[in-house]
Write an enzyme that holds these catalytic residues in place. Structure first.
Site, PDB file in Angstrom:
ATOM      1  N   CYS A  12     -28.427  19.886  -8.662  1.00  0.00           N
ATOM      2  CA  CYS A  12     -27.704  19.878  -9.942  1.00  0.00           C
ATOM      3  C   CYS A  12     -28.011  21.199 -10.645  1.00  0.00           C
ATOM      4  O   CYS A  12     -28.862  21.971 -10.196  1.00  0.00           O
ATOM      5  CB  CYS A  12     -28.186  18.709 -10.798  1.00  0.00           C
ATOM      6  SG  CYS A  12     -29.937  18.853 -11.180  1.00  0.00           S
ATOM      7  N   HIS A  42     -38.622  17.667  -7.450  1.00  0.00           N
ATOM      8  CA  HIS A  42     -39.097  16.615  -6.557  1.00  0.00           C
ATOM      9  C   HIS A  42     -38.513  16.797  -5.169  1.00  0.00           C
ATOM     10  O   HIS A  42     -37.648  16.043  -4.742  1.00  0.00           O
ATOM     11  CB  HIS A  42     -38.686  15.244  -7.108  1.00  0.00           C
ATOM     12  CG  HIS A  42     -39.734  14.654  -7.986  1.00  0.00           C
ATOM     13  ND1 HIS A  42     -39.452  13.771  -8.979  1.00  0.00           N
ATOM     14  CD2 HIS A  42     -41.076  14.821  -8.003  1.00  0.00           C
ATOM     15  CE1 HIS A  42     -40.584  13.418  -9.574  1.00  0.00           C
ATOM     16  NE2 HIS A  42     -41.576  14.052  -9.001  1.00  0.00           N
ATOM     17  N   HIS A 127     -42.917   8.424 -14.630  1.00  0.00           N
ATOM     18  CA  HIS A 127     -42.183   9.618 -14.182  1.00  0.00           C
ATOM     19  C   HIS A 127     -42.595  10.850 -15.007  1.00  0.00           C
ATOM     20  O   HIS A 127     -42.730  10.756 -16.228  1.00  0.00           O
ATOM     21  CB  HIS A 127     -40.677   9.370 -14.320  1.00  0.00           C
ATOM     22  CG  HIS A 127     -39.845  10.399 -13.614  1.00  0.00           C
ATOM     23  ND1 HIS A 127     -39.587  11.637 -14.165  1.00  0.00           N
ATOM     24  CD2 HIS A 127     -39.256  10.387 -12.401  1.00  0.00           C
ATOM     25  CE1 HIS A 127     -38.853  12.325 -13.310  1.00  0.00           C
ATOM     26  NE2 HIS A 127     -38.638  11.596 -12.230  1.00  0.00           N
ATOM     27  N   GLU A 129     -40.971  13.329 -16.084  1.00  0.00           N
ATOM     28  CA  GLU A 129     -40.067  13.691 -17.192  1.00  0.00           C
ATOM     29  C   GLU A 129     -40.428  12.886 -18.447  1.00  0.00           C
ATOM     30  O   GLU A 129     -40.476  13.423 -19.560  1.00  0.00           O
ATOM     31  CB  GLU A 129     -38.600  13.420 -16.803  1.00  0.00           C
ATOM     32  CG  GLU A 129     -37.646  13.813 -17.923  1.00  0.00           C
ATOM     33  CD  GLU A 129     -36.218  13.298 -17.700  1.00  0.00           C
ATOM     34  OE1 GLU A 129     -35.745  13.324 -16.550  1.00  0.00           O
ATOM     35  OE2 GLU A 129     -35.601  12.869 -18.686  1.00  0.00           O
ATOM     36  N   CYS A 195     -28.105  12.301 -18.152  1.00  0.00           N
ATOM     37  CA  CYS A 195     -27.411  13.523 -17.747  1.00  0.00           C
ATOM     38  C   CYS A 195     -26.145  13.190 -16.942  1.00  0.00           C
ATOM     39  O   CYS A 195     -26.161  12.297 -16.099  1.00  0.00           O
ATOM     40  CB  CYS A 195     -28.378  14.331 -16.902  1.00  0.00           C
ATOM     41  SG  CYS A 195     -27.621  15.692 -16.084  1.00  0.00           S
ATOM     42  N   SER A 223     -38.155  11.342  -5.589  1.00  0.00           N
ATOM     43  CA  SER A 223     -37.071  11.724  -6.492  1.00  0.00           C
ATOM     44  C   SER A 223     -36.432  10.473  -7.079  1.00  0.00           C
ATOM     45  O   SER A 223     -35.842   9.666  -6.361  1.00  0.00           O
ATOM     46  CB  SER A 223     -36.045  12.559  -5.710  1.00  0.00           C
ATOM     47  OG  SER A 223     -34.788  12.451  -6.319  1.00  0.00           O
ATOM     48  N   SER A 224     -36.546  10.340  -8.395  1.00  0.00           N
ATOM     49  CA  SER A 224     -36.051   9.110  -9.028  1.00  0.00           C
ATOM     50  C   SER A 224     -34.534   9.003  -8.907  1.00  0.00           C
ATOM     51  O   SER A 224     -33.988   7.917  -8.693  1.00  0.00           O
ATOM     52  CB  SER A 224     -36.540   9.068 -10.473  1.00  0.00           C
ATOM     53  OG  SER A 224     -35.527   8.910 -11.378  1.00  0.00           O
ATOM     54  N   ASN A 225     -33.827  10.132  -9.012  1.00  0.00           N
ATOM     55  CA  ASN A 225     -32.360  10.028  -8.933  1.00  0.00           C
ATOM     56  C   ASN A 225     -31.902   9.695  -7.512  1.00  0.00           C
ATOM     57  O   ASN A 225     -30.896   9.010  -7.324  1.00  0.00           O
ATOM     58  CB  ASN A 225     -31.675  11.275  -9.527  1.00  0.00           C
ATOM     59  CG  ASN A 225     -31.754  12.478  -8.634  1.00  0.00           C
ATOM     60  OD1 ASN A 225     -30.936  12.639  -7.747  1.00  0.00           O
ATOM     61  ND2 ASN A 225     -32.749  13.337  -8.842  1.00  0.00           N
ATOM     62  N   SER A 267     -32.118  16.982  -6.178  1.00  0.00           N
ATOM     63  CA  SER A 267     -33.115  17.985  -5.815  1.00  0.00           C
ATOM     64  C   SER A 267     -33.156  18.218  -4.294  1.00  0.00           C
ATOM     65  O   SER A 267     -34.136  18.729  -3.761  1.00  0.00           O
ATOM     66  CB  SER A 267     -34.488  17.549  -6.339  1.00  0.00           C
ATOM     67  OG  SER A 267     -34.700  16.181  -6.066  1.00  0.00           O
TER      68      SER A 267
END
Ligand code: F3S
Length: 284
Positions: A12, A42, A127, A129, A195, A223-225, A267
């Protein structure tokens, strides 16, 4: 065999910007030690490549205190204000690669907690963030991740609330949790800070996984996403595989399917996506 690769798969804006900033510093500061505070993104493969170019990862405040020279790059997930303060005190060169969308949340949190509002972060307390966002509040902060947490949140709280979200949180769940909290009748401001990059990836992943027989989600396990993309795809397509690199993919598992979808977290570098996609195409 038909292979559909998500157009939104991969880096991203914020991740690309952070990765570019590290390589740029490596080029500009050949005589200086370059550090990133925490892994810059991540993705273990990207971090490994940076380490091969001499970049070191700082893992803790103590480690940072022991360093006196070099360039410190702040990771895309952002950091609590106290770490920025340590860097200022030490007079070290600091390059801030915090994603601007995360930075925006830091500013909101600082401003609203200065006004006396209790900050509520909808997200995962473990997390990095969220850890960073908490560190910009000058007053009470609560992290809410589940309906249970939201129900437990006290209803007799005197201060006004300001609710923000972790950037990668799921929109529907965010709305659901905000609704539970709102019923408790606070003076409340709600800022949806999810986001768009995350939402776009989730919408596309859902739509591809609904149409294919097998789905591959590529990304780092931390990676959480990517984890959320996996959950979304798994719901729509039971043959969904979560891999970090091509090595984790067992092509036999795909069996005799005729349609495969591929997506990747924000990521995940392009070269890994390319490698997986060309291998899937060649082998079928
Ligand atoms: Fe930033 Fe959104 Fe990426 S917050 S790091 S652009 S997922």
């Amino acid at each position: 065999m038909e292979v559909t690769v998500a157009k939104t798969a991969g880096f991203c804006f914020g991740v690309k910007r952070a990765v570019d900033m590290v390589y740029d510093q490596v080029k500009k500061n050949q005589n200086k030690q370059i550090y990133t505070y925490g892994p810059i993104i991540h993705n273990a493969e990207v971090v490994k490549d940076m380490q091969s170019k001499g970049v070191q990862v700082i893992h803790s405040e103590e480690e940072l205190r022991g360093i006196s020279d070099g360039v410190v790059i702040i990771r895309s997930h952002g950091l609590p204000r106290r770490i920025h303060d340590i860097l200022d005190e030490k007079g070290m060169v600091c390059v801030d690669a915090t994603c601007p969308f995360v930075k925006k949340i830091h500013i909101i949190v600082q401003k609203e907690s200065d006004k006396g509002r209790h900050i509520v972060i909808i997200g995962d307390d473990t997390h990095p963030e969220v850890e960073g966002i908490k560190g910009w509040a000058n007053g009470p902060v609560t992290v809410i991740q589940s309906a249970e947490d939201a129900k437990k949140f006290p209803s007799n709280y005197e201060k006004g609330l300001c609710i923000v979200s972790q950037t990668t949180f799921h929109y529907k769940k965010f709305k659901e949790l905000v609704e539970i909290i709102s019923k408790k009748r606070y003076d409340i401001i709600v800022l949806n800070t999810i986001c768009n990059a995350t939402k776009e990836r989730q919408v596309e992943a859902k739509s591809i996984s609904e149409d294919v027989e097998a789905m591959i989600v590529i990304g780092d396990k931390h990676s959480s996403n990517t984890q959320k993309l996996f959950e979304i795809c798994k719901k729509a397509c039971k043959d969904t595989y979560y891999i970090q690199t091509l090595d984790d993919l067992d092509l036999n598992q795909l069996g005799s399917v005729e349609t495969v979808g591929i997506t990747a977290g924000a990521s995940t570098p392009n070269n890994i996506i390319e490698e997986v996609q060309s291998n899937v195409r060649i082998n079928f």
